[in-house]
Design an enzyme around this catalytic site. Structure first.
Site, PDB file in Angstrom:
ATOM      1  N   ARG A  52       0.974  -1.278   0.158  1.00 49.45           N
ATOM      2  CA  ARG A  52       0.060   0.088  -0.056  1.00 49.45           C
ATOM      3  C   ARG A  52       0.769   1.351   0.080  1.00 49.45           C
ATOM      4  NH1 ARG A  52      -5.559  -0.504   0.692  1.00 49.45           N
ATOM      5  NH2 ARG A  52      -5.643   1.635   1.180  1.00 49.45           N
ATOM      6  N   ASN A  88      -7.834   8.705   5.873  1.00 47.24           N
ATOM      7  CA  ASN A  88      -6.767   8.499   5.051  1.00 47.24           C
ATOM      8  C   ASN A  88      -5.117   8.434   5.708  1.00 47.24           C
ATOM      9  OD1 ASN A  88      -8.774   7.763   3.475  1.00 47.24           O
ATOM     10  ND2 ASN A  88      -8.704   9.677   2.044  1.00 47.24           N
ATOM     11  N   VAL A  89      -4.423   7.614   5.325  1.00 41.40           N
ATOM     12  CA  VAL A  89      -3.148   7.641   5.886  1.00 41.40           C
ATOM     13  C   VAL A  89      -2.110   8.013   4.808  1.00 41.40           C
ATOM     14  CG1 VAL A  89      -3.550   6.024   7.597  1.00 41.40           C
ATOM     15  CG2 VAL A  89      -2.900   5.090   5.452  1.00 41.40           C
ATOM     16  N   HIS A 105      -6.189   8.174  11.751  1.00 38.22           N
ATOM     17  CA  HIS A 105      -5.586   6.718  11.747  1.00 38.22           C
ATOM     18  C   HIS A 105      -4.112   6.910  11.195  1.00 38.22           C
ATOM     19  CE1 HIS A 105      -9.932   5.139  10.717  1.00 38.22           C
ATOM     20  NE2 HIS A 105      -9.691   5.397  11.901  1.00 38.22           N
ATOM     21  N   CYS A 113       9.148   1.267  15.939  1.00 43.47           N
ATOM     22  CA  CYS A 113       9.399   0.013  16.353  1.00 43.47           C
ATOM     23  C   CYS A 113       8.554  -0.463  17.794  1.00 43.47           C
ATOM     24  CB  CYS A 113      10.806   0.417  17.056  1.00 43.47           C
ATOM     25  SG  CYS A 113      11.375  -1.145  17.731  1.00 43.47           S
ATOM     26  N   CYS A 116      11.348  -0.385  21.036  1.00 48.96           N
ATOM     27  CA  CYS A 116      11.835   0.907  21.558  1.00 48.96           C
ATOM     28  C   CYS A 116      10.720   1.893  21.248  1.00 48.96           C
ATOM     29  CB  CYS A 116      13.076   1.305  21.010  1.00 48.96           C
ATOM     30  SG  CYS A 116      13.277   1.523  19.491  1.00 48.96           S
ATOM     31  N   THR A 174     -16.609   8.088   2.422  1.00 53.92           N
ATOM     32  CA  THR A 174     -16.258   6.914   3.385  1.00 53.92           C
ATOM     33  C   THR A 174     -17.377   6.288   3.580  1.00 53.92           C
ATOM     34  OG1 THR A 174     -15.991   6.580   5.905  1.00 53.92           O
ATOM     35  CG2 THR A 174     -16.812   8.974   5.239  1.00 53.92           C
ATOM     36  N   SER A 175     -17.213   4.866   4.056  1.00 56.24           N
ATOM     37  CA  SER A 175     -18.152   4.089   3.889  1.00 56.24           C
ATOM     38  C   SER A 175     -18.987   4.289   5.349  1.00 56.24           C
ATOM     39  CB  SER A 175     -17.890   2.528   4.208  1.00 56.24           C
ATOM     40  OG  SER A 175     -17.007   2.461   5.102  1.00 56.24           O
TER      41      SER A 175
END
Ligand code: OAD
Length: 231
Positions: A52, A88-89, A105, A113, A116, A174-175
């Site tokens: 993605r 959305n990312v 999101h 990580c 850490c 958006t759904s």
């Protein structure tokens, strides 16, 4: 404004509820995007997110992203507020020039990580190993919100403030089934905001919005912004 994956669909990024493509056709995204699946099978989950990420790196903002950025600029000249709450990312809103964006999101570009906690932006090519490893040896994961995880506190606070001050609410692409964003419209309505939905198809909120505009965001949004705001 609330946006979802449909806004980026015309930029070539598959939505979550559309069919998965190619190699990923047999997977269900709602199963992949969970901490449990990552614990069990970090390789598959991080390979999917890297796939993605690659799609996102090739994508460019489309006319829907650009119309929202134009609208924000226009409203700023009138000293009116504008907040873009996005699920959305991909950061295509920011690439289009939107400023006041709240990432509900997280972002697919940032990897954290799990040992850490260090976060690093990853804009380069595919990872050499899955899951990618941190210098400390820990497995790294995308800094996105998975099903069952809390949304970032700061993002939720900003969303709450925006909804309290809102007099016009748009739900775009958006759904409207994933919480808490799916309930934002109800908060806005309680506050007296007028509501508009733009989606290719009806959703659970279609019956409650003041205006439902069925079609592609990249076609409808520039037209709405032109007609309603003259820009
Ligand atoms: P979905 O994939 O659930 O929904 C995309 C929506 O966009 C659908 O309602 C489509 O009808 C609509 N759509 C598709 N193409 C469109 C277009 N060109 N113009 C307008 N509408 C279009 O995506 P989201 O609602 O964003 O969360 O999903 C919400 C969250 O669920 C995601 O952020 C992700 C997902 O699982 C996590 O990963 C936690």
């Amino acid at each position: 404004m609330l946006t979802g994956a449909g806004v980026s669909a015309e930029s070539g990024i598959p939505t979550f509820r559309d069919a998965m493509e190619g190699l990923w056709a047999k997977y269900d995204p709602s199963q992949l995007a969970t901490p449990e699946t990552f614990d069990r099978d970090p390789e598959t989950v991080t390979r999917w997110y890297d796939w993605r990420r690659k799609k996102c790196s090739r994508a460019k903002p489309n006319p829907a992203h650009l119309a929202l950025a134009r609208l924000e600029k226009h409203l700023a000249t009138q000293k009116r507020g504008f907040t873009l709450l996005t699920q959305n990312v991909d950061r295509l809103h920011q690439a289009a020039g939107s400023r006041n964006v709240v990432e509900l999101h997280g972002a697919i570009w940032v990897w954290r990580c799990t040992r850490c906690g260090i976060e690093r932006e990853e804009r380069g090519g595919p990872f050499g190993e899955y899951p990618p490893r941190c210098a400390c040896g820990g497995a790294r994961r995308p800094a996105v919100v998975w099903f069952g995880e809390m949304l970032p506190e700061e993002a939720m606070e900003k969303a709450g403030e925006a909804l309290e001050a809102c007099d016009l609410f748009f739900s775009i692409g958006t759904s409207a089934v994933v919480e808490p964003a799916a309930s934002f419209i109800h908060t806005a309505r309680r506050r007296g905001a007028k509501t508009v939905e733009i989606n290719r198809e009806p959703t659970p909120i279609t019956p409650v919005v003041d205006w439902s505009l069925l079609g592609k965001a990249g076609e409808i949004l520039p037209e709405v912004v032109r007609l309603a705001f003259g820009i």
